[in-house]
Design an enzyme around this catalytic site. Structure first.
Site, PDB file in Angstrom:
ATOM      1  CB  CYS A  91      33.407 -24.912  19.303  1.00  0.00           C
ATOM      2  SG  CYS A  91      33.694 -23.275  18.597  1.00  0.00           S
ATOM      3  CG  ASN A 101      25.321 -25.091  20.822  1.00  0.00           C
ATOM      4  OD1 ASN A 101      26.374 -24.760  21.332  1.00  0.00           O
ATOM      5  ND2 ASN A 101      25.256 -25.950  19.816  1.00  0.00           N
TER       6      ASN A 101
HETATM    7  C1  LIG Z   1      28.849 -17.633  12.240  1.00  0.00           C
HETATM    8  C2  LIG Z   1      28.629 -19.028  12.747  1.00  0.00           C
HETATM    9  C3  LIG Z   1      28.622 -19.275  14.119  1.00  0.00           C
HETATM   10  C4  LIG Z   1      28.440 -20.563  14.608  1.00  0.00           C
HETATM   11  N1  LIG Z   1      28.412 -20.776  15.966  1.00  0.00           N
HETATM   12  C5  LIG Z   1      28.180 -22.026  16.445  1.00  0.00           C
HETATM   13  C6  LIG Z   1      28.081 -22.263  17.861  1.00  0.00           C
HETATM   14  O1  LIG Z   1      28.180 -21.349  18.677  1.00  0.00           O
HETATM   15  N2  LIG Z   1      27.870 -23.552  18.292  1.00  0.00           N
HETATM   16  C7  LIG Z   1      27.713 -24.589  17.407  1.00  0.00           C
HETATM   17  O2  LIG Z   1      27.508 -25.714  17.835  1.00  0.00           O
HETATM   18  N3  LIG Z   1      27.786 -24.392  16.066  1.00  0.00           N
HETATM   19  C8  LIG Z   1      28.020 -23.132  15.570  1.00  0.00           C
HETATM   20  N4  LIG Z   1      28.077 -22.942  14.198  1.00  0.00           N
HETATM   21  C9  LIG Z   1      27.951 -24.090  13.284  1.00  0.00           C
HETATM   22  C10 LIG Z   1      26.526 -24.204  12.710  1.00  0.00           C
HETATM   23  O3  LIG Z   1      25.581 -24.430  13.724  1.00  0.00           O
HETATM   24  C11 LIG Z   1      26.467 -25.338  11.683  1.00  0.00           C
HETATM   25  O4  LIG Z   1      26.794 -26.560  12.321  1.00  0.00           O
HETATM   26  C12 LIG Z   1      27.422 -25.131  10.522  1.00  0.00           C
HETATM   27  O5  LIG Z   1      27.474 -23.770  10.161  1.00  0.00           O
HETATM   28  C13 LIG Z   1      27.066 -25.953   9.290  1.00  0.00           C
HETATM   29  O6  LIG Z   1      25.791 -25.618   8.784  1.00  0.00           O
HETATM   30  P1  LIG Z   1      25.529 -24.568   7.569  1.00  0.00           P
HETATM   31  O7  LIG Z   1      26.439 -24.976   6.448  1.00  0.00           O
HETATM   32  O8  LIG Z   1      24.084 -24.700   7.250  1.00  0.00           O
HETATM   33  O9  LIG Z   1      25.895 -23.223   8.104  1.00  0.00           O
HETATM   34  C14 LIG Z   1      28.272 -21.646  13.706  1.00  0.00           C
HETATM   35  C15 LIG Z   1      28.269 -21.377  12.327  1.00  0.00           C
HETATM   36  C16 LIG Z   1      28.442 -20.101  11.837  1.00  0.00           C
HETATM   37  C17 LIG Z   1      28.446 -19.868  10.347  1.00  0.00           C
END
Ligand SMILES: Cc1cc2nc3c(=O)[nH]c(=O)nc-3n(C[C@H](O)[C@H](O)[C@H](O)COP(=O)(O)O)c2cc1C
Ligand SMILES: Cc1cc2nc3c(=O)[nH]c(=O)nc-3n(C[C@H](O)[C@H](O)[C@H](O)COP(=O)(O)OP(=O)(O)OC[C@H]3O[C@@H](n4cnc5c(N)ncnc54)[C@H](O)[C@@H]3O)c2cc1C
Ligand code: FES
Lengths: 319, 280
Positions: free
Chosen positions: A131, A100
């Site tokens: 982001c 990513n």
């Molecule tokens: C602690 C945390 C850090 C994340 N860091 C990134 C990141 O660095 N880049 C990114 O594209 N998405 C990041 N995300 C988003 C997740 O990849 C995902 O799109 C989002 O959490 C929704 O999915 P979920 O509800 O299953 O967590 C992050 C999410 C969380 C909770």
């Protein structure tokens, strides 16, 4: 035997559609002792930037009803470290490792991908144009023209699979999806977190540091994410990877019905590291149970007339 | 590159006892053979009521005691997660992911001083047992709380060991010395022969760090710190704590490099500017 393989384009075939979402699986080695990385389809790494980033001041996470807010601030060791130190570790697991990439300018994305392209073990890139936790992090993802310009610039420097990860914090996600598809994206992942704010009642200010906003994830966002996937599916032909609030097999199936070809598990891995592997097994069982051989047969086609449940099951309705 | 999690397991235990300790404090004991077998003093586990996804995230708790295949935790209801855990009854399931984090350094220092504030008592019973087994002759606990009702029972630190002495301090003077637990610390410092360990609210730890700065250096001076956690195992990067890095201030992960840290590595000035982890 049901078939779980998924083709994301440019020769990237995943053994199964279940991946670990960016930011919830580090660069693999962090949780390799807890999650069987040979059993999942893909691991999407923590967001990687051109230069190392120390991340935001704490508090960085806060729980909310059915979800959590995070404002990590893209803490990562920088693309050179990822290419030289982490990438050589990737091939020890059977899952595809998709790096990513994030940045503030088109040039930063291009430089990152150039550097990563020199490293083996990387199956593809997921461009995070969404982001919410860095200044300007959303600008490239909000405007379809800018998103397309970014995608085309990266397309010009790599033959590897490019997944573009969309923000839900936009007025027309389908328009952004269509723009990046025509600019050469191989697949789209949707969605990143929703902008949220949690208040500290005693302190009368936000819980999280800085501006106080963070990205909302977890089951609370699932219906919103499913709607976003349906909108993206209606706008593009390339594979769509659904993400947002999945905690069990049924959730993953919902995304696939809405038009996803693959899914990512994010927040659910935190309380339960075995979630993704359980869903891989669950999908196989689900296909067997409904008697179909490929997940794509689950898909909803909104333009087709509704078939009554009895007709779909091939039985006559009760008199 | 990272601490190994090879010893970490997610086990479903069965609660075998819940002791009410007064002031709402409870000690929950559950059959968790893996955790009980390998947890070191100062390490923690991520807990949730068996199989429950409400609340979504697990809660971190120090391993307070282990005996055969049973591990115990000390907690009080302060929010949604701890309310549910404190209401557990024998026979109910408890999920524990652990052991996690870096524990205390246990060496054979002649004497040890444990500074405990409120629920910061939790890691000490296990630490004290390990210290005594490693040859520490006397362990002194200065145990503080707002009032007598909130004090961890003195006998639970010692668990029958005559080499353990407990001095109690309450803010309202309802038991023992009146004042802050750190007021009782200087009298017990004697430089090179007494190791110092502390766990409690941030202001207590900051006060202790200041006292230690003006005293001869103890052989070991360690604190157990808290941060809100997403995962508890080094993946979400959510649990940042301020440390003094090679080139100025830096962040480290409470769950992976901590929760136990050497006093001199923590950036206490920065830590004091952070809001408390607890949000009611
Ligand atoms: C602690 C945390 C850090 C994340 N860091 C990134 C990141 O660095 N880049 C990114 O594209 N998405 C990041 N995300 C988003 C997740 O990849 C995902 O799109 C989002 O959490 C929704 O999915 P979920 O509800 O299953 O967590 C992050 C999410 C969380 C909770
Ligand atoms: C390594 C470690 C060990 C701990 N050991 C113990 C122990 O042995 N006994 C004990 O009583 N408490 C301990 N705590 C604190 C305990 O984890 C919190 O009191 C608990 O998470 C509160 O959850 P809640 O749902 O009741 O509170 P809420 O305020 O409703 O929780 C909301 C969110 O904030 C987080 N949070 C709230 N308070 C804290 C806190 N003090 N530290 C970190 N996160 C917090 C919660 O985990 C949750 O995600 C420890 C914390 C850490 C980091
Ligand atoms: S709690 Fe997730 S990295 Fe420490």
């Amino acid at each position: 035997m049901p078939e779980l393989q998924v083709d994301l384009g440019r020769g990237l075939r995943l053994s199964n559609p279940v991946g670990l979402a960016s930011g919830t699986a580090g660069f693999g080695f962090e949780l390799a002792d807890l999650v069987d990385l040979d059993r999942i389809g893909a691991l999407y790494t923590k967001g990687t930037t051109r230069m190392p980033r120390a991340g935001n001041p704490p508090p960085r996470v806060a729980e909310t009803a059915g979800g959590m807010l995070n404002s990590i601030g893209l803490q990562n060791p920088g693309v050179e470290h990822v290419a030289t130190v982490y990438a050589p570790l990737f091939s020890q697991w059977r899952c595809a490792v998709i790096v990513n990439v994030a940045g503030a300018t088109v040039d930063e994305y291009v430089q990152c991908v150039r550097i990563l392209d020199g490293a083996d073990g990387i199956a593809g890139y997921e461009l995070n144009i969404s982001c919410p936790n860095i200044a300007h992090g959303l600008d490239l993802g909000r405007d379809p023209g800018e998103a397309a310009r970014l995608t085309a610039a990266v397309r010009a420097v790599t033959e590897r699979c490019i997944v573009v990860k969309l923000s839900p914090n936009v007025s027309d996600i389908g328009a952004v999806a269509a723009a990046v598809e025509s600019a050469g994206a191989d697949a789209i992942s949707a969605v990143n977190t929703f902008v949220g704010l949690k208040m500290h009642r005693q302190a009368r200010r936000p819980v999280l540091a800085g501006s106080g906003t963070g990205g909302l994830s977890g089951p609370a966002i699932k219906p919103l994410a499913v709607a976003a996937v349906a909108a993206v599916r209606a706008a593009v032909r390339i594979p769509v990877i659904g993400v947002g609030g999945i905690i069990d097999t049924g959730d993953a199936v919902d995304f696939i019905i809405a038009g996803a070809d693959a899914v990512q598990i994010g927040t659910a891995t935190f309380p339960d590291p075995s979630t993704a592997v359980r869903i891989v097994d669950g999908l196989t069982e689900h296909l067997a149970m409904v008697g179909i051989s490929h997940l794509s047969e689950l898909r909803w086609h909104p333009q087709e007339p509704t078939i009554g449940l009895f007709a779909a099951a091939g039985v006559a309705p009760p008199p | 590159m990272s601490t190994s999690l090879r010893d970490v397991r997610d086990q479903r235990g069965e609660v075998v006892a819940v002791a009410q300790l007064g002031g709402g404090m409870v000690e929950v004991s559950a059959r968790l053979p893996h955790l009980a077998g390998v947890a070191k003093p100062g390490q923690f586990a991520q807990l949730r009521c068996g199989g429950s996804t409400t609340p979504l995230l697990r809660r971190p708790f120090s391993v307070a005691w282990t005996e055969d295949d049973v591990a115990s935790f000390v907690l009080a209801p302060v929010g949604v997660g701890t309310r549910r855990l404190a209401a557990l009854r024998p026979g109910e399931p408890l999920d524990a992911l652990g052991p996690l984090g870096q524990g205390f350094t246990v060496s054979g220092a002649t004497r040890a001083l444990c500074v405990s504030g409120g629920l910061g008592c939790a890691p000490f019973p296990l630490l004290i047992r390990a210290l005594r087994r490693a040859g520490t002759q006397t362990v002194t606990v200065v145990s503080g709380a707002a009032s007598a009702a909130r004090l961890y029972p003195a006998a639970r630190f010692a668990r029958g060991d005559p080499g353990v002495h407990v001095e109690q301090v309450t803010e309202d003077g309802s038991r023992g010395r009146r004042g802050l637990v750190t007021d009782a610390v200087p009298a017990h410092l004697d430089g090179a022969s007494t190791a110092v360990y502390a766990c409690g609210p941030t202001p207590m730890m900051v006060a202790l760090a200041r006292i230690l700065q003006g005293s001869p250096a103890p052989p070991i001076a360690q604190v157990s710190l808290e941060a809100p956690m997403g995962c508890g195992y080094g993946t979400c990067l959510g649990c940042a704590l301020p440390v003094r890095g090679a080139d100025g201030q830096a962040w480290t992960l409470c769950c992976r490099e901590g929760p136990v840290m050497d006093v001199e590595t923590v950036d206490w000035d920065e830590l004091m500017t952070l809001p408390p982890a607890h949000v009611a």
